[in-house]
Design a protein around this motif. Structure first.
Motif, PDB file in Angstrom:
ATOM      1  N   LEU A   1       0.829  -1.422  -0.186  1.00 41.26           N
ATOM      2  CA  LEU A   1      -0.100  -0.129  -0.025  1.00 41.26           C
ATOM      3  C   LEU A   1       0.872   1.241   0.094  1.00 41.26           C
ATOM      4  N   ARG A   2       1.987   1.202   0.880  1.00 43.94           N
ATOM      5  CA  ARG A   2       2.939   2.396   0.735  1.00 43.94           C
ATOM      6  C   ARG A   2       3.428   2.454  -0.609  1.00 43.94           C
ATOM      7  N   ASP A   3       3.754   1.321  -1.183  1.00 43.95           N
ATOM      8  CA  ASP A   3       4.534   1.706  -2.624  1.00 43.95           C
ATOM      9  C   ASP A   3       3.483   2.106  -3.557  1.00 43.95           C
ATOM     10  N   ARG A   4       2.436   1.672  -3.405  1.00 43.65           N
ATOM     11  CA  ARG A   4       1.373   2.453  -4.456  1.00 43.65           C
ATOM     12  C   ARG A   4       0.960   3.788  -4.011  1.00 43.65           C
ATOM     13  N   ALA A   5       0.944   4.237  -2.882  1.00 45.70           N
ATOM     14  CA  ALA A   5       0.620   5.737  -2.412  1.00 45.70           C
ATOM     15  C   ALA A   5       1.756   6.340  -3.032  1.00 45.70           C
ATOM     16  N   ALA A   6       2.823   5.849  -2.773  1.00 49.36           N
ATOM     17  CA  ALA A   6       4.053   6.736  -3.228  1.00 49.36           C
ATOM     18  C   ALA A   6       4.349   6.678  -4.673  1.00 49.36           C
ATOM     19  N   ALA A   7       3.959   5.774  -5.545  1.00 45.11           N
ATOM     20  CA  ALA A   7       3.739   6.088  -7.033  1.00 45.11           C
ATOM     21  C   ALA A   7       2.697   7.054  -7.363  1.00 45.11           C
ATOM     22  N   ILE A   8       1.684   7.065  -6.615  1.00 48.91           N
ATOM     23  CA  ILE A   8       0.435   8.022  -7.078  1.00 48.91           C
ATOM     24  C   ILE A   8       1.159   9.550  -6.806  1.00 48.91           C
ATOM     25  N   VAL A   9       1.735   9.676  -5.628  1.00 45.37           N
ATOM     26  CA  VAL A   9       2.326  10.801  -5.369  1.00 45.37           C
ATOM     27  C   VAL A   9       3.530  11.474  -6.297  1.00 45.37           C
ATOM     28  N   ALA A  10       4.296  10.480  -6.675  1.00 43.07           N
ATOM     29  CA  ALA A  10       5.246  10.626  -7.697  1.00 43.07           C
ATOM     30  C   ALA A  10       4.511  11.170  -9.075  1.00 43.07           C
ATOM     31  N   ARG A  11       3.577  10.381  -9.416  1.00 46.77           N
ATOM     32  CA  ARG A  11       2.819  10.710 -10.624  1.00 46.77           C
ATOM     33  C   ARG A  11       2.266  12.268 -10.847  1.00 46.77           C
ATOM     34  N   TYR A  12       1.431  12.695  -9.471  1.00 44.19           N
ATOM     35  CA  TYR A  12       0.850  14.130  -9.560  1.00 44.19           C
ATOM     36  C   TYR A  12       1.837  14.830  -8.773  1.00 44.19           C
ATOM     37  N   HIS A  13       3.026  14.694  -8.785  1.00 45.05           N
ATOM     38  CA  HIS A  13       3.897  15.783  -8.159  1.00 45.05           C
ATOM     39  C   HIS A  13       3.949  16.958  -8.897  1.00 45.05           C
ATOM     40  N   ASP A  14       3.899  18.048  -8.514  1.00 48.28           N
ATOM     41  CA  ASP A  14       4.211  19.214  -9.081  1.00 48.28           C
ATOM     42  C   ASP A  14       5.141  20.052  -8.581  1.00 48.28           C
ATOM     43  N   PRO A  15       6.199  20.217  -9.514  1.00 50.24           N
ATOM     44  CA  PRO A  15       7.567  20.849  -8.890  1.00 50.24           C
ATOM     45  C   PRO A  15       7.258  22.284  -8.502  1.00 50.24           C
ATOM     46  N   SER A  16       6.397  23.023  -9.343  1.00 52.09           N
ATOM     47  CA  SER A  16       6.372  24.193  -8.970  1.00 52.09           C
ATOM     48  C   SER A  16       5.660  24.439  -7.608  1.00 52.09           C
TER      49      SER A  16
END
Length: 323
Positions: free
Chosen positions: A308-323
């Motif tokens: 579950l942690r790995d899936r949540a991290a993958a979602i965060v990385a996908r929607y991460h906004d550098p700005s």
């Protein structure tokens, strides 16, 4: 069958007074023509039933007529009426028989207790279709013909031939020795023996059934509760994963619906519920708990928390906004 219907007709007229043929037909689940024939049969047998014509007409019994049935005390009648309000009769295909039995229970009471017992039973509701949090899962439908064949074979101790569609497999005919029927959360299971091995069949997956004339090869006496516990333990030990989870009370029903089984449940110190549930495998557990978002937290096993942690991290990385 007709004798039971005639008794039910008399009890309906005794308890509710004048009724039209249409109302009687609806209550007894027959045609109005059948009701009229039954009325004639009762009159010929000496039962004082008469017809009143006109806008408010119907059929009624002469005042004071009473059938001779064994009496029950008040608490016994309330217990039976309350039990009869549950889903068991509907699930096992015994709804009409249960309605007829409830009418006989009411009629068997002394006159002074009849109204109070009926009113008391109306104050209790057993296993309603909805609860405070969500709608209960729909009852699995089993065709009346299939249910009747299975039920007769179980009670008569005869072998049974079923056309069964197991999950992910084509339907096949199987001959089994029926042991008993078990209802769990509005689902019906047939416990049986097949070629000397224990088998459990979900009745909603039985496409057709045929009672055979030869006697079933089964023990004379059976502890059905123990047999069900043993089969549950075996089922849960076969490649399943046990999960401990905290869940918000409002999402409890969703968790139970997605799980294969629930082994334990208790309130937690933080207002959440702590449950031990079983899933088919790790992938099933990840999918089920992911649907609940932050309202559920897997406590064990560590492999599930990591997934579950790995899936949540993958979602965060996908929607991460550098700005």
């Amino acid at each position: 069958m007709r004798a039971d219907r005639l008794v039910s007709l008399v009890l309906l007229l005794r308890q509710r007074g004048r009724l039209t043929a249409e109302v009687l037909a609806r209550e007894l689940e027959v045609s109005t023509r059948t009701v009229l024939r039954d009325i004639e049969a009762l009159s010929a047998a000496g039962v004082p039933v008469y017809a009143e014509r006109g806008r408010h007409g119907g059929f009624a019994l002469l005042p004071g007529f009473r059938t001779e049935l064994t009496g029950l005390n008040h608490d016994e009648a309330v217990a039976l009426l309350t039990a009869g309000s549950g889903p068991g009769g509907r699930v096992l295909g015994l709804g009409p028989a249960l309605s007829s039995a409830m009418r006989k229970v009411v009629d068997a009471l002394p006159e002074s207790h009849r109204a109070t017992a009926s009113d008391a039973a109306q104050r209790f509701l057993v296993e309603p279709e909805t609860d405070l949090l969500s709608r209960r899962p729909a009852v699995e439908e089993v065709p009346d013909a299939t249910m009747s064949e299975v039920r007769r074979a179980v009670l008569a101790g005869h072998r049974l031939r079923i056309h069964y569609a197991a999950t992910g497999r084509p339907a096949q005919w199987r001959t089994v020795d029926p042991i008993g029927l078990v209802t769990v959360r509005d689902r019906v299971y047939l416990l049986a023996d097949r070629a000397g091995e224990d088998r459990t069949y979900r009745l909603s997956r039985v496409l057709a059934a045929e009672e055979l004339p030869e006697p079933a090869r089964r023990p004379t006496n059976v502890d059905l509760d123990r047999a069900w516990r043993d089969r549950c333990a075996q089922f849960l030990s076969d490649d399943h994963i046990s999960v401990q989870v905290h869940v918000e009370p409002a999402r409890r029903e969703e968790l139970l619906t997605s799980a294969v089984a629930v082994r334990a449940e208790e309130p937690g110190a933080d207002g959440r519920l702590r449950l031990e549930v079983t899933y088919q495998d790790l992938r099933h557990a990840v999918w089920a708990l992911w649907q609940l978002g932050p309202d559920a937290e897997a406590l064990t096993p560590p492999s599930l928390r990591a997934a579950l942690r790995d899936r949540a991290a993958a979602i965060v990385a996908r929607y991460h906004d550098p700005s």
